[in-house]
Design an enzyme around this catalytic site. Sequence first.
Site, PDB file in Angstrom:
ATOM      1  N   HIS A 242      39.432  51.728  29.845  1.00  0.00           N
ATOM      2  CA  HIS A 242      38.603  50.505  29.801  1.00  0.00           C
ATOM      3  C   HIS A 242      38.333  49.948  31.214  1.00  0.00           C
ATOM      4  CE1 HIS A 242      39.559  50.520  25.521  1.00  0.00           C
ATOM      5  NE2 HIS A 242      40.831  50.424  25.785  1.00  0.00           N
TER       6      HIS A 242
HETATM    7  O1  RIB Z   1      40.771  45.680  25.451  1.00  0.00           O
HETATM    8  C1  RIB Z   1      41.113  46.393  26.608  1.00  0.00           C
HETATM    9  C2  RIB Z   1      41.359  45.457  27.746  1.00  0.00           C
HETATM   10  O2  RIB Z   1      42.456  44.580  27.431  1.00  0.00           O
HETATM   11  C3  RIB Z   1      41.783  46.182  29.036  1.00  0.00           C
HETATM   12  O3  RIB Z   1      41.389  45.419  30.131  1.00  0.00           O
HETATM   13  C4  RIB Z   1      43.281  46.200  28.920  1.00  0.00           C
HETATM   14  O4  RIB Z   1      43.910  46.320  30.188  1.00  0.00           O
HETATM   15  C5  RIB Z   1      43.538  44.828  28.343  1.00  0.00           C
HETATM   16  O5  RIB Z   1      43.516  43.876  29.401  1.00  0.00           O
END
Ligand code: RIB
Length: 312
Positions: A242
């Site tokens: 992500h």
């Molecule tokens: O949903 C994924 C996000 O939430 C990413 O940034 C992970 O590190 C958490 O912060």
Amino acid sequence: MPRPFLLDTDAGVDDALAIILALRSPEISVRAITTVAGNVEVGKCTRNVNYLVDLLQPPRRPEIAQGAAKPLKRALVTAPEVHGKDGLGGVAPQGSPSLPVAKNAVDVILERCALAEKKLTIVALGPLTNLALAWKKKPQVLRKVGKIVSMGGAFRVHGNTGPVAEFNYYVDPDAAHIVLNSGLPVTVIPLDVTEQVVLMRKEVEYRAKRRASTVARFILSGTRHYMQYHRQTEGFSGGYLHDPIAVAAAVWPSIIETKKASVDVETQGELTRGMSVAEFRRHSSQRKPTVHLATRIDREIFLRLFHERLWK
Ligand code: RIB
Ligand code: CA
């Protein structure tokens, strides 16, 4: 001339990969890294960022500042099951996470915006609490930001925190609502895009064995817990990227496609807390579409750049 960046992070495992990618990308200069409570408590995030910067030894050490210990209104929800209690899959240095921190994250965000005069890119890798506090404190200064790229939201895919919400916007829906309605130049990188890419465990093992460096060893050991979580919950032996995708989209905007939309986040709902909603309908006159919402990523180019930088 490298472009000035500020990373705001809840320094979990995918945040750590994003920080490595950013600090190893010569196109940008990471001037500051600010921490916010999310994956783990904010003191642990700050410790993790200090550990990573020490490990990477970038030519220009970014300023590190600690931010919000909890969301604007809600109680903090963390994700130790995903990132480990320490936020780095159990490999963070032991000992107390509290470090002497010169300045508060909100002040550093505002100072960096004022300094860089419309050229600063802020990449928000966690809940938007620090950015919402900066907006409430000095909106006219935050308006000097060049661009904000926020990893968050889920629009046409199910959530990863309950059925409809993505974690960052679930943890602090009120902050997300403020930032996404501020009119600031925000690009949102949602799960719809970040779940199009997976880093497989076998690939990490193969590449780490060929690059026997301390960073490679950290990537191998630090992602183990994160990848086990994905095996148990998503059925594949690997992990989503992500936050590295959010950094890549900020460094190389041409690798993503975006659509302008008005985007908001549910702050009242019980079942729908943190749900992100995009208005694409042209005839809808409710609110001006100010958010650039990513809809697609060029996987091949992203993965080439990611591996090229990560395993340097
Ligand atoms: O949903 C994924 C996000 O939430 C990413 O940034 C992970 O590190 C958490 O912060
Ligand atoms: Ca994050």
